[in-house]
Design an enzyme around this catalytic site. Sequence first.
Site, PDB file in Angstrom:
ATOM      1  N   TYR A   1     -34.417 -38.970  15.141  1.00 36.24           N
ATOM      2  CA  TYR A   1     -32.955 -39.019  15.052  1.00 36.24           C
ATOM      3  C   TYR A   1     -32.403 -40.441  15.152  1.00 36.24           C
ATOM      4  O   TYR A   1     -31.437 -40.708  15.865  1.00 36.24           O
ATOM      5  CB  TYR A   1     -32.306 -38.111  16.115  1.00 36.24           C
ATOM      6  CG  TYR A   1     -33.106 -36.857  16.348  1.00 36.24           C
ATOM      7  CD1 TYR A   1     -33.400 -35.993  15.289  1.00 36.24           C
ATOM      8  CD2 TYR A   1     -33.614 -36.545  17.606  1.00 36.24           C
ATOM      9  CE1 TYR A   1     -34.161 -34.854  15.487  1.00 36.24           C
ATOM     10  CE2 TYR A   1     -34.375 -35.412  17.814  1.00 36.24           C
ATOM     11  CZ  TYR A   1     -34.657 -34.563  16.747  1.00 36.24           C
ATOM     12  OH  TYR A   1     -35.423 -33.446  16.942  1.00 36.24           O
ATOM     13  N   HIS A   2     -33.019 -41.351  14.373  1.00 30.57           N
ATOM     14  CA  HIS A   2     -32.578 -42.745  14.355  1.00 30.57           C
ATOM     15  C   HIS A   2     -32.281 -43.204  12.930  1.00 30.57           C
ATOM     16  O   HIS A   2     -32.824 -44.219  12.483  1.00 30.57           O
ATOM     17  CB  HIS A   2     -33.646 -43.646  14.980  1.00 30.57           C
ATOM     18  CG  HIS A   2     -33.972 -43.327  16.395  1.00 30.57           C
ATOM     19  ND1 HIS A   2     -35.179 -43.678  16.985  1.00 30.57           N
ATOM     20  CD2 HIS A   2     -33.261 -42.695  17.362  1.00 30.57           C
ATOM     21  CE1 HIS A   2     -35.187 -43.272  18.240  1.00 30.57           C
ATOM     22  NE2 HIS A   2     -34.037 -42.668  18.492  1.00 30.57           N
ATOM     23  N   PRO A   3     -31.420 -42.518  12.181  1.00 28.04           N
ATOM     24  CA  PRO A   3     -31.108 -42.977  10.823  1.00 28.04           C
ATOM     25  C   PRO A   3     -30.366 -44.306  10.865  1.00 28.04           C
ATOM     26  O   PRO A   3     -29.446 -44.499  11.659  1.00 28.04           O
ATOM     27  CB  PRO A   3     -30.240 -41.851  10.261  1.00 28.04           C
ATOM     28  CG  PRO A   3     -29.618 -41.219  11.466  1.00 28.04           C
ATOM     29  CD  PRO A   3     -30.652 -41.313  12.542  1.00 28.04           C
TER      30      PRO A   3
ATOM     31  N   ASP B   1     -35.737 -44.132   9.158  1.00 21.69           N
ATOM     32  CA  ASP B   1     -35.641 -43.248  10.321  1.00 21.69           C
ATOM     33  C   ASP B   1     -36.996 -43.203  11.011  1.00 21.69           C
ATOM     34  O   ASP B   1     -38.046 -43.308  10.367  1.00 21.69           O
ATOM     35  CB  ASP B   1     -35.219 -41.835   9.879  1.00 21.69           C
ATOM     36  CG  ASP B   1     -34.984 -40.896  11.052  1.00 21.69           C
ATOM     37  OD1 ASP B   1     -34.620 -41.392  12.142  1.00 21.69           O
ATOM     38  OD2 ASP B   1     -35.163 -39.673  10.884  1.00 21.69           O
TER      39      ASP B   1
END
Length: 539
Positions: A471-473, A295
């Site tokens: 917020y980039h899992p 992330d």
Amino acid sequence: MIDRGHFDYVIIGAGSAGCVLANRLSADPRLSVLLLEAGPADRNPWIHVPLGYGRLFNHPVLNWGYKTQPEPQLEHRQISQPRGKVLGGSSSINGLVYIRGQREDFDDWANAGATGWSYAEMLPYFKRSENQARGADAWHGVDGPLSVSDQSEPHILCDAYIAAAVEAGYPANPDFNGAAQEGAGYFQTTSHRGRRCSAAVAYLRPARQRPNLTIVTNAHARRILFDGARAIGVEWTSGGQLFCAYGGRETILATGAINTPQLLELSGIGDGQRLQSLGIEVRHDNQAVGENLQDHMQVRCVFETNQKVTLNDDMGSLARKIRMVARYVLQRKGPLTVSAGYAGGFFRTAAAKDMRPDMEVHFITFSTNKMGDSLDPFSAFTASSCQLRPTSRGHVHAVSPDPMVAPDILANYLSTEEDRATNIAGLRLIRNIMAQPAMARYITNERMPGPDLTSDDALLAYIRQNAASLYHPTCTAAIGQVVDPQLRVIGVDGLRVVDASVMPSVVSGNCNAAIIAIAERAADLILGVPMLEKEMANG
């Protein structure tokens, strides 16, 4: 259990990837497609106003509202992981920034064994997805469903930031998705005439009246159904009732990097010992499921300004709020059209190990104590740093056989010395840009981290206390570990994963554009369509 019938394809998850697949697969009228979404339809008006993402950050219905476990390197704080629970998924609640990543990201995938996923092979799918407001060129397309637009108007502080970056020795860059990523400029957004263009708007809306496409909302998947080693459908709950449906050709999991590994594990695919401890029958033992979570982490810097031109000022004045709404309604301009990054840039910090940018900066004309909170009552803007290729790895795992129980999420931010050094260098890079004459004349005070924090130890302590997710899992069902290069789940038949979880490593930038391109290519793989070789040659 209520049987909803048999379809050629069952797609679980109507987020960015699921909407693309629903459109592309149902374009063949001979194929029947079922699309399931755990959340409701995308009718909330704040979904469609770009700045409305601030209203959706903690929305109890449209957002899964996940949090990580206490992060060991972030003073054991739990970090928010908002995920869209609505048609369009996270593309309906995200910050609208359109970034593809770097050429090398995809070439690294291919070189590591993800055959077919190099930059040259992915570029045609980026172009196919895109309706670029600036027109077509070697890097952009205009015939796709996804509208990509410039910001509705420039801003005095954004212009100053870009000029300051140039003064600091970085290039100005009008197109982060073109020939090169490095430099400073305005972000483009997934919007059209001042309205969000989510995957649901771009792909699902044109297809939803097709008689061969069935869309079911408020359907929470419980498990994938199997006949022996073959996936044959899905079981879900809705309104207190239990349903099932069957996919004769394939079942496709498109629920994202958090929900996908959980659902795989609930269906018996994962670390055998972990599954047995939860009372789940093991169908295929694969210890990689849910591992390798990557992330992007962001660190915010807040600067007070002598210009009352920020969103803080707009929201603090009734007259300015009325004017802001009027401009949006009448002209589709103004603050309500702005994405989560107004301007930005991609830079090489002092910690960079090669010639590739290792840091992304988001510049926004407002400030807040933390994302989702009310805006500050003073004139200020935010510049946040984001390490593009973190080396820290975490995990996502089911903790109960009950699908309604949130999974265990640990991003494990800052767990490597490289990540700690790069994030410190990112703060110093932002300070350097802000100190340039073009920007410094607008700044009255560095509010966060504060000018007294100068040593590496002090900056690292600030990062530990204040860093959050961007917020980039990604990467929890990676190609080569959980799925093969055709995105078929290893060890079973009839099941694919198409979402952010299949990335072998996180792309260097915001992820939504890459997820959509992955789904575009996956649709061709599923349908047996040859790769876009002609477009590759032209690209």
